[in-house]
Design an enzyme around this catalytic site. Structure first.
Site, PDB file in Angstrom:
ATOM      1  N   ASP A 264      49.402 -16.641 129.002  1.00  0.00           N
ATOM      2  CA  ASP A 264      49.897 -17.661 129.936  1.00  0.00           C
ATOM      3  C   ASP A 264      48.778 -18.039 130.917  1.00  0.00           C
ATOM      4  O   ASP A 264      48.934 -18.963 131.718  1.00  0.00           O
ATOM      5  CB  ASP A 264      51.176 -17.210 130.654  1.00  0.00           C
ATOM      6  CG  ASP A 264      50.979 -16.008 131.555  1.00  0.00           C
ATOM      7  OD1 ASP A 264      49.895 -15.392 131.518  1.00  0.00           O
ATOM      8  OD2 ASP A 264      51.919 -15.669 132.311  1.00  0.00           O
ATOM      9  N   SER A 265      47.634 -17.352 130.810  1.00  0.00           N
ATOM     10  CA  SER A 265      46.434 -17.775 131.538  1.00  0.00           C
ATOM     11  C   SER A 265      46.057 -19.201 131.153  1.00  0.00           C
ATOM     12  O   SER A 265      45.206 -19.810 131.807  1.00  0.00           O
ATOM     13  CB  SER A 265      45.269 -16.823 131.242  1.00  0.00           C
ATOM     14  OG  SER A 265      45.088 -16.696 129.844  1.00  0.00           O
TER      15      SER A 265
ATOM     16  N   ASP B 170      52.171 -14.784 124.587  1.00  0.00           N
ATOM     17  CA  ASP B 170      52.512 -14.266 125.921  1.00  0.00           C
ATOM     18  C   ASP B 170      53.824 -14.893 126.387  1.00  0.00           C
ATOM     19  O   ASP B 170      54.032 -16.102 126.237  1.00  0.00           O
ATOM     20  CB  ASP B 170      51.388 -14.665 126.880  1.00  0.00           C
ATOM     21  CG  ASP B 170      51.213 -13.687 128.013  1.00  0.00           C
ATOM     22  OD1 ASP B 170      51.958 -12.681 128.065  1.00  0.00           O
ATOM     23  OD2 ASP B 170      50.309 -13.910 128.841  1.00  0.00           O
TER      24      ASP B 170
ATOM     25  N   LYS C  92      53.881 -10.506 124.267  1.00  0.00           N
ATOM     26  CA  LYS C  92      53.468  -9.680 125.403  1.00  0.00           C
ATOM     27  C   LYS C  92      54.306 -10.069 126.607  1.00  0.00           C
ATOM     28  O   LYS C  92      54.616 -11.254 126.792  1.00  0.00           O
ATOM     29  CB  LYS C  92      51.977  -9.883 125.723  1.00  0.00           C
ATOM     30  CG  LYS C  92      51.518  -9.082 126.954  1.00  0.00           C
ATOM     31  CD  LYS C  92      50.038  -9.164 127.181  1.00  0.00           C
ATOM     32  CE  LYS C  92      49.572 -10.361 127.961  1.00  0.00           C
ATOM     33  NZ  LYS C  92      50.184 -10.539 129.296  1.00  0.00           N
TER      34      LYS C  92
ATOM     35  N   GLU D 209      54.952  -8.933 130.987  1.00  0.00           N
ATOM     36  CA  GLU D 209      54.466  -8.159 132.132  1.00  0.00           C
ATOM     37  C   GLU D 209      55.586  -7.309 132.716  1.00  0.00           C
ATOM     38  O   GLU D 209      56.746  -7.712 132.707  1.00  0.00           O
ATOM     39  CB  GLU D 209      53.945  -9.117 133.209  1.00  0.00           C
ATOM     40  CG  GLU D 209      52.770  -9.957 132.749  1.00  0.00           C
ATOM     41  CD  GLU D 209      52.239 -10.901 133.833  1.00  0.00           C
ATOM     42  OE1 GLU D 209      52.662 -10.785 135.009  1.00  0.00           O
ATOM     43  OE2 GLU D 209      51.394 -11.754 133.498  1.00  0.00           O
TER      44      GLU D 209
ATOM     45  N   GLU E 195      45.668  -3.975 133.604  1.00  0.00           N
ATOM     46  CA  GLU E 195      44.863  -4.970 134.320  1.00  0.00           C
ATOM     47  C   GLU E 195      44.651  -4.574 135.770  1.00  0.00           C
ATOM     48  O   GLU E 195      45.579  -4.122 136.448  1.00  0.00           O
ATOM     49  CB  GLU E 195      45.553  -6.356 134.261  1.00  0.00           C
ATOM     50  CG  GLU E 195      44.780  -7.416 135.050  1.00  0.00           C
ATOM     51  CD  GLU E 195      45.191  -8.858 134.777  1.00  0.00           C
ATOM     52  OE1 GLU E 195      46.064  -9.091 133.923  1.00  0.00           O
ATOM     53  OE2 GLU E 195      44.599  -9.743 135.426  1.00  0.00           O
TER      54      GLU E 195
END
Ligand code: KIV
Length: 285
Positions: free
Chosen positions: A64-65, A103, A133, A135, A202
């Site tokens: 999502d970056s 993501d 993925k 978070e 991270e």
């Protein structure tokens, strides 16, 4: 790109090269057990994904970056599931041997586990991802369990989690101090216990990431987390020198494509202005 005549089109990659051995969630686990480090790069489109895949990058993350590096946003929060699915499709089309991870953007898995499962299914079914993925640690464990229970492999992500920018009060290193350290350690264990096949670590002290890597049976993938992780990930625009503005100290820039691209665009503009392009060799008779 303009459409070339049929006689000038290239063969598709699938016609040129046979499919090689694919990286899988199982092979990554085996790599950890053998003590072999592996690589993950973010990718958002076909041409870069094809190059990364061909040179042997093991995992392609459609992060999502993309909000930051493709869309020019300040943070990842506005990125939508439709957008990640769109980019994942391009990357999946290019990947012959890399594992493709989609993501899950903010809002696509936080409301409830059923919603999360629906989002994960879309990334696999419409995007062609092999895994997703998300978070979060302890708080995301039930969600991870639900998605894994539907046979979709999940990669966790703990420590500095960019979608929690407002809770963290900015992008801050996590896990400094005893209480914080044990919270991050607990998050990593919770992700493993919930059934994740790997976890991104991270923005945390290198010795904490090293300890997590030793304690967990699943592979860890570090970004700003030191050298003791099982794998390393970078955002491709950072690695290639294509990001504008601030580059965090953990980034190693392996190329400086920004100035190269600028030079190419300037030369094109000069050639057009001076009547040097197109030349006879670029013109049809
Ligand atoms: O979105 C992303 O690119 C990521 C990586 C930085 C791990 O989550």
């Amino acid at each position: 790109m303009s459409t070339p005549p049929r006689s000038e089109t290239r063969k598709s990659a699938s016609a040129e090269s046979p499919r090689e051995h694919r990286t899988t969630v199982r092979s990554l686990g085996a790599r950890k057990r053998r003590g072999e480090r592996f690589t993950m790069l973010t990718a958002y489109d076909y041409p870069f994904a094809r190059i990364f895949d061909e040179v042997g990058i093991d995992v392609l993350l459609v992060g999502d970056s993309l909000g930051n590096v493709v869309q020019g946003l300040d943070n990842t929060l506005p990125v939508t599931l439709d957008e990640v699915v769109y980019h994942t499709r391009m990357v999946a089309r290019a990947a012959r041997r890399a594992l493709v991870v989609g993501d899950m953007p903010f809002g696509s898995y936080q409301v409830c586990a059923e919603d999360a499962l629906r989002s994960a299914v879309r990334l696999v079914k419409d995007g062609g991802a092999h895994a997703v993925k998300l978070e979060g640690g302890l708080g995301a464990a039930a969600t991870i369990r639900r998605i894994v229970g539907a046979e979709i492999p999940v990669m966790g992500h703990v420590g500095l989690t960019p979608q929690a920018i407002h809770r963290m009060g900015g992008y801050r290193v996590q896990g400094r101090g005893e209480a914080e350290r044990s919270r991050v350690l607990g998050d990593a264990h919770a992700v493993e216990d919930a059934g994740a096949f790997a976890v991104v670590l991270e923005g945390m002290p290198a010795d904490l990431a090293g300890e997590i890597t030793e304690r967990l049976g699943i592979p860890t993938i570090g970004i700003g987390a030191g050298v003791r992780c099982d794998g390393q990930v970078l955002v491709m625009h950072d690695m290639l020198g294509l990001s504008d503005g601030f580059a965090p100290s953990f980034v190693k820039q392996y190329a400086s494509l920004g100035p190269l691209v600028a030079q190419a665009a300037r030369s094109f503009a000069d050639d057009v202005a001076n009547g040097k392009f197109p030349g006879p060799e670029h013109s049809y008779r």
